[in-house]
Design an enzyme around this catalytic site. Sequence first.
Site, short mmCIF file in Angstrom:
data_model
loop_
_atom_site.label_atom_id
_atom_site.label_comp_id
_atom_site.label_asym_id
_atom_site.label_seq_id
_atom_site.Cartn_x
_atom_site.Cartn_y
_atom_site.Cartn_z
N PRO A 1 56.86 69.20 27.35
CA PRO A 1 55.69 68.39 27.68
C PRO A 1 55.69 68.00 29.15
O PRO A 1 56.72 67.60 29.70
CB PRO A 1 55.86 67.16 26.79
N GLU A 2 54.53 68.14 29.79
CA GLU A 2 54.40 67.74 31.19
C GLU A 2 53.77 66.35 31.26
O GLU A 2 53.50 65.72 30.24
CB GLU A 2 53.63 68.81 31.96
N LYS B 1 57.67 62.54 33.21
CA LYS B 1 57.94 63.05 31.86
C LYS B 1 58.70 62.05 31.00
O LYS B 1 59.11 62.38 29.89
CB LYS B 1 58.73 64.35 31.95
N ARG C 1 63.53 79.34 35.73
CA ARG C 1 62.24 79.05 35.12
C ARG C 1 61.24 80.12 35.54
O ARG C 1 61.27 80.63 36.66
CB ARG C 1 61.72 77.67 35.57
#
Length: 336
Positions: free
Chosen positions: A2-3, A52, A326
């Site tokens: 989740p951002e 976050k 990433r």
Amino acid sequence: MPEGHSVHRIANQFEAHFVGERVAVTSPQGRFAAGAARLDGLTMTDAQAVGKQLFLEFAEAEDAPRRWLRVHLGIYGAWDFAGDVSVDASALAAGGRIGQTGMKGVGDGTQSGAGTQGENEDSLASIGAPRRTRLRMAESEKETELSEFPSPPVGQVRVRLLTDTAVADLRGPTACEVLTPEEVAAVIATLGPDPIVDPGQASEDRFVEAVRKRRTPIGLLLMDQSVVAGIGNVYRAELLYRARLNPHTPGNVLPEDVARTLWRDWEHLLNVGVRTGQMLTMDDLDAEGYARALASRDDRHWVYRRAGLPCRTCGTHIVLELAAARKLYWCPVCQA
């Protein structure tokens, strides 16, 4: 993972339906039993997101010492809400947001900014008024019917927060701990600015300074939570594309006006995300395009998850590479 927009929406859900209520706190899984015991029976007095990370404040009475529940969902975490909850609590969030140094019980700052208001995403069925339902909130959101209240915990529920009308179950977080106000302040001090928490000029200046003093590529700096709080893989790729910026550009050679544009665009996209519940990064869509974007991630982004597909602007194939383990998506022509 989740951002930032997702965590702000979760904070709005708590603010709308739990703040001001006495809460029964348990750990059905058992791993948080000691922490739950420290919060059980207290009143939730505040709910705030910074990047976050989620911070829920509890107290026995108005003048009693504060205790905070800090939660970082990480890759696998999610909150399940059920009961008389609203599908889009952003429409119900009351009052202003609290600045990074002004979270109640965490310093002497003052309130700044305003709670984000707006319509819910088209895929969800109701707006505004609470109704009896079940809602999962993580990277994405999903609503289902509620058959009983409170329903028994299912699976590995780390923490259950229960009031007379609503329940929130936490599963799979990276971090879940009870902190003092001083400990919360120490955590927040490690985080970069968040445009919703601190929307003023000082936060923009702080971001620009942090970027332009380092030789690290901007594609890595945007993911560094000490530089700016809340940006993850999706927003990173989309912000860089919207700025037509090569992700390998060192921060210290970035023109100041470009760095300021990045910050202001992040503020814009974050507010769109809180309002819609989606990481919607394409502007100026017509009604049909907007509906498609809300319904499908394939129609929502410029470059994210489009490796090998033609750039929407120039037709060049979008590149996928690994940056600090990433996935990074970008257009080698538009972002040359």
